[in-house]
Design a protein around this motif. Structure first.
Motif, PDB file in Angstrom:
ATOM      1  N   ASN A  73       0.796  -1.220   0.000  1.00  0.00           N
ATOM      2  CA  ASN A  73       0.000   0.000   0.000  1.00  0.00           C
ATOM      3  C   ASN A  73       0.833   1.276   0.000  1.00  0.00           C
ATOM      4  O   ASN A  73       1.336   1.721  -1.009  1.00  0.00           O
ATOM      5  N   LEU A  74       0.969   1.801   1.173  1.00  0.00           N
ATOM      6  CA  LEU A  74       1.527   3.136   1.364  1.00  0.00           C
ATOM      7  C   LEU A  74       2.820   3.380   0.616  1.00  0.00           C
ATOM      8  O   LEU A  74       3.015   4.423  -0.003  1.00  0.00           O
ATOM      9  N   LEU A  75       3.703   2.399   0.678  1.00  0.00           N
ATOM     10  CA  LEU A  75       5.052   2.672   0.220  1.00  0.00           C
ATOM     11  C   LEU A  75       5.316   2.195  -1.200  1.00  0.00           C
ATOM     12  O   LEU A  75       6.433   2.299  -1.688  1.00  0.00           O
ATOM     13  N   SER A  76       4.302   1.704  -1.854  1.00  0.00           N
ATOM     14  CA  SER A  76       4.536   1.127  -3.165  1.00  0.00           C
ATOM     15  C   SER A  76       5.065   2.179  -4.122  1.00  0.00           C
ATOM     16  O   SER A  76       4.707   3.339  -4.068  1.00  0.00           O
ATOM     17  N   GLY A  77       5.920   1.746  -5.000  1.00  0.00           N
ATOM     18  CA  GLY A  77       6.512   2.671  -5.943  1.00  0.00           C
ATOM     19  C   GLY A  77       7.899   3.083  -5.533  1.00  0.00           C
ATOM     20  O   GLY A  77       8.799   3.147  -6.352  1.00  0.00           O
ATOM     21  N   LYS A  78       8.085   3.315  -4.263  1.00  0.00           N
ATOM     22  CA  LYS A  78       9.415   3.704  -3.815  1.00  0.00           C
ATOM     23  C   LYS A  78      10.365   2.509  -3.866  1.00  0.00           C
ATOM     24  O   LYS A  78       9.953   1.360  -3.761  1.00  0.00           O
ATOM     25  N   ALA A  79      11.628   2.840  -3.988  1.00  0.00           N
ATOM     26  CA  ALA A  79      12.609   1.802  -4.278  1.00  0.00           C
ATOM     27  C   ALA A  79      12.883   0.881  -3.094  1.00  0.00           C
ATOM     28  O   ALA A  79      13.070   1.336  -1.972  1.00  0.00           O
ATOM     29  N   ASN A  80      12.872  -0.374  -3.370  1.00  0.00           N
ATOM     30  CA  ASN A  80      13.406  -1.386  -2.463  1.00  0.00           C
ATOM     31  C   ASN A  80      13.003  -1.214  -1.012  1.00  0.00           C
ATOM     32  O   ASN A  80      13.831  -1.260  -0.117  1.00  0.00           O
ATOM     33  N   LEU A  81      11.741  -0.966  -0.787  1.00  0.00           N
ATOM     34  CA  LEU A  81      11.337  -0.738   0.594  1.00  0.00           C
ATOM     35  C   LEU A  81      11.087  -2.031   1.350  1.00  0.00           C
ATOM     36  O   LEU A  81      10.539  -2.034   2.448  1.00  0.00           O
ATOM     37  N   ASP A  82      11.461  -3.128   0.716  1.00  0.00           N
ATOM     38  CA  ASP A  82      11.370  -4.372   1.452  1.00  0.00           C
ATOM     39  C   ASP A  82      12.291  -4.329   2.662  1.00  0.00           C
ATOM     40  O   ASP A  82      11.952  -4.768   3.737  1.00  0.00           O
ATOM     41  N   THR A  83      13.472  -3.798   2.441  1.00  0.00           N
ATOM     42  CA  THR A  83      14.394  -3.626   3.548  1.00  0.00           C
ATOM     43  C   THR A  83      14.690  -2.158   3.759  1.00  0.00           C
ATOM     44  O   THR A  83      15.525  -1.582   3.078  1.00  0.00           O
ATOM     45  N   HIS A  84      13.981  -1.596   4.666  1.00  0.00           N
ATOM     46  CA  HIS A  84      14.215  -0.193   5.006  1.00  0.00           C
ATOM     47  C   HIS A  84      14.472  -0.096   6.497  1.00  0.00           C
ATOM     48  O   HIS A  84      14.046  -0.954   7.261  1.00  0.00           O
ATOM     49  N   PRO A  85      15.160   0.943   6.930  1.00  0.00           N
ATOM     50  CA  PRO A  85      15.442   1.081   8.361  1.00  0.00           C
ATOM     51  C   PRO A  85      14.240   1.659   9.117  1.00  0.00           C
ATOM     52  O   PRO A  85      13.277   2.122   8.497  1.00  0.00           O
ATOM     53  N   HIS A  86      14.320   1.579  10.405  1.00  0.00           N
ATOM     54  CA  HIS A  86      13.287   2.169  11.256  1.00  0.00           C
ATOM     55  C   HIS A  86      13.927   3.059  12.301  1.00  0.00           C
ATOM     56  O   HIS A  86      15.068   2.843  12.708  1.00  0.00           O
ATOM     57  N   PHE A  87      13.150   4.052  12.690  1.00  0.00           N
ATOM     58  CA  PHE A  87      13.639   4.966  13.713  1.00  0.00           C
ATOM     59  C   PHE A  87      12.704   4.940  14.913  1.00  0.00           C
ATOM     60  O   PHE A  87      11.483   4.943  14.766  1.00  0.00           O
ATOM     61  N   GLN A  88      13.305   4.900  16.082  1.00  0.00           N
ATOM     62  CA  GLN A  88      12.504   4.891  17.305  1.00  0.00           C
ATOM     63  C   GLN A  88      13.019   5.968  18.246  1.00  0.00           C
ATOM     64  O   GLN A  88      14.212   6.043  18.560  1.00  0.00           O
ATOM     65  N   CYS A  89      12.100   6.837  18.675  1.00  0.00           N
ATOM     66  CA  CYS A  89      12.479   7.909  19.597  1.00  0.00           C
ATOM     67  C   CYS A  89      12.487   7.373  21.018  1.00  0.00           C
ATOM     68  O   CYS A  89      11.498   6.837  21.503  1.00  0.00           O
ATOM     69  N   LYS A  90      13.604   7.526  21.683  1.00  0.00           N
ATOM     70  CA  LYS A  90      13.731   6.969  23.034  1.00  0.00           C
ATOM     71  C   LYS A  90      12.959   7.803  24.050  1.00  0.00           C
ATOM     72  O   LYS A  90      12.719   7.344  25.167  1.00  0.00           O
ATOM     73  N   ASP A  91      12.569   9.014  23.670  1.00  0.00           N
ATOM     74  CA  ASP A  91      11.848   9.866  24.615  1.00  0.00           C
ATOM     75  C   ASP A  91      10.342   9.647  24.530  1.00  0.00           C
ATOM     76  O   ASP A  91       9.703   9.319  25.514  1.00  0.00           O
ATOM     77  N   CYS A  92       9.770   9.845  23.349  1.00  0.00           N
ATOM     78  CA  CYS A  92       8.312   9.738  23.228  1.00  0.00           C
ATOM     79  C   CYS A  92       7.883   8.375  22.700  1.00  0.00           C
ATOM     80  O   CYS A  92       6.703   8.045  22.729  1.00  0.00           O
ATOM     81  N   GLY A  93       8.826   7.592  22.230  1.00  0.00           N
ATOM     82  CA  GLY A  93       8.501   6.245  21.784  1.00  0.00           C
ATOM     83  C   GLY A  93       8.015   6.174  20.349  1.00  0.00           C
ATOM     84  O   GLY A  93       7.831   5.085  19.802  1.00  0.00           O
ATOM     85  N   LYS A  94       7.805   7.324  19.747  1.00  0.00           N
ATOM     86  CA  LYS A  94       7.348   7.350  18.354  1.00  0.00           C
ATOM     87  C   LYS A  94       8.297   6.544  17.465  1.00  0.00           C
ATOM     88  O   LYS A  94       9.513   6.713  17.523  1.00  0.00           O
ATOM     89  N   THR A  95       7.705   5.716  16.649  1.00  0.00           N
ATOM     90  CA  THR A  95       8.496   4.788  15.844  1.00  0.00           C
ATOM     91  C   THR A  95       7.996   4.819  14.414  1.00  0.00           C
ATOM     92  O   THR A  95       6.792   4.795  14.177  1.00  0.00           O
ATOM     93  N   GLU A  96       8.907   4.893  13.489  1.00  0.00           N
ATOM     94  CA  GLU A  96       8.473   5.064  12.104  1.00  0.00           C
ATOM     95  C   GLU A  96       9.408   4.390  11.104  1.00  0.00           C
ATOM     96  O   GLU A  96      10.565   4.103  11.400  1.00  0.00           O
ATOM     97  N   CYS A  97       8.886   4.152   9.919  1.00  0.00           N
ATOM     98  CA  CYS A  97       9.680   3.627   8.825  1.00  0.00           C
ATOM     99  C   CYS A  97      10.498   4.764   8.230  1.00  0.00           C
ATOM    100  O   CYS A  97      10.028   5.888   8.121  1.00  0.00           O
ATOM    101  N   LEU A  98      11.697   4.456   7.838  1.00  0.00           N
ATOM    102  CA  LEU A  98      12.519   5.445   7.135  1.00  0.00           C
ATOM    103  C   LEU A  98      12.532   5.086   5.656  1.00  0.00           C
ATOM    104  O   LEU A  98      13.014   4.020   5.279  1.00  0.00           O
TER     105      LEU A  98
END
Ligand SMILES: [Mn+2]
Ligand SMILES: [Mn+2]
Ligand SMILES: [Zn+2]
Ligand SMILES: [Zn+2]
Lengths: 129, 129
Positions: A73-98
DNA sequence: AATTTATTGCAACTTTGTCGCATTAACAAA
DNA sequence: TTTGTTAATGCGACAAAGTTGCAATAAATT
């Protein structure tokens, strides 16, 4: 891939991901829906949606499993998002795909089949406090 | 950093790491020493040794915590081994530190404080079967 | 040898996640 | 719309990894 039934619970979970573009942990989802569906239902739906490629999962710095909208869905079209990094905020816990690709170090003696890269730090919101 | 007492249990655990150059999971260590020390003792010693910088830990693809000899000892001298990748063989489970540096993707909006990179695949032994 | 206190064993507990099975509800076909 | 099929759910029991409080023990120091 077996048939998938769009139950109320499936809709509710998909809705949770649609609203926000961040990743959600199993624990957060179980808690959020504790009055509306059973814990095992949450786990089973997440697993099913991942099998379908609608969600994907990774392990956070807390050791928990996190889910986010996936490839199809969301990420289709963008390159090689099968393996993408993730970021996690140690303060608020917010976690997201990069939305970028991961450069795999050369390990000639091994066959690499999957890569997981997790960055932990402070998100922009938490940095500006 | 408080005083650390070199107890029999500490020696036994350190010995387990000295023999092999691979990483060892908490579960494997608890099992290996189940007749010689209590489970909580294993966890507490590992934590203590990590605080001292003698061991370091990371999360495997199985979600378990893995430990390996750390910065202060075995790997000292080599560049920037504070953040190095790990490799885990999906067949035999062998897990090891990769003595190389990790290139951190540019996430200008975030402050990155730590990076964990796990490669999963087939080790050379398992590939040659 | 006596003293101090870090460490350990133990048992109880927590958290995350899984599983079997009876019941329910999607969904398609009639 | 009704009916039939079976995927999905609720429930409760269970499992695995890890934590915690506290009394007993054993390093290290004097
Ligand atoms: Mn992602
Ligand atoms: Mn390592
Ligand atoms: Zn934040
Ligand atoms: Zn192997």
């Amino acid at each position: 891939m077996g048939v998938i039934r769009i139950t109320k619970s499936v809709k509710a979970l998909l809705n949770a991901f649609a609203e926000q573009e961040v990743a959600l942990s199993t624990v957060a989802l179980v808690e959020q829906f504790q009055d509306h569906m059973n814990r095992s239902t949450v786990y089973r739906i997440l697993e099913r949606l991942e099998d379908e490629g609608i969600l994907h999962s990774f392990t956070g710095s807390d050791g928990l499993t996190w889910y986010a909208l996936g490839n199809k869905n969301l990420l289709s079209g963008k390159a090689n998002l099968d393996t993408h990094p993730h970021f996690q905020c140690k303060d608020c816990g917010k976690t997201e795909c990069l939305p970028m690709s991961v450069s795999i170090p050369d390990v000639s003696k091994h066959t690499v089949e999957s890569v997981s890269l997790l960055l932990v730090g402070q998100c922009s919101d938490c940095a500006s406090v």
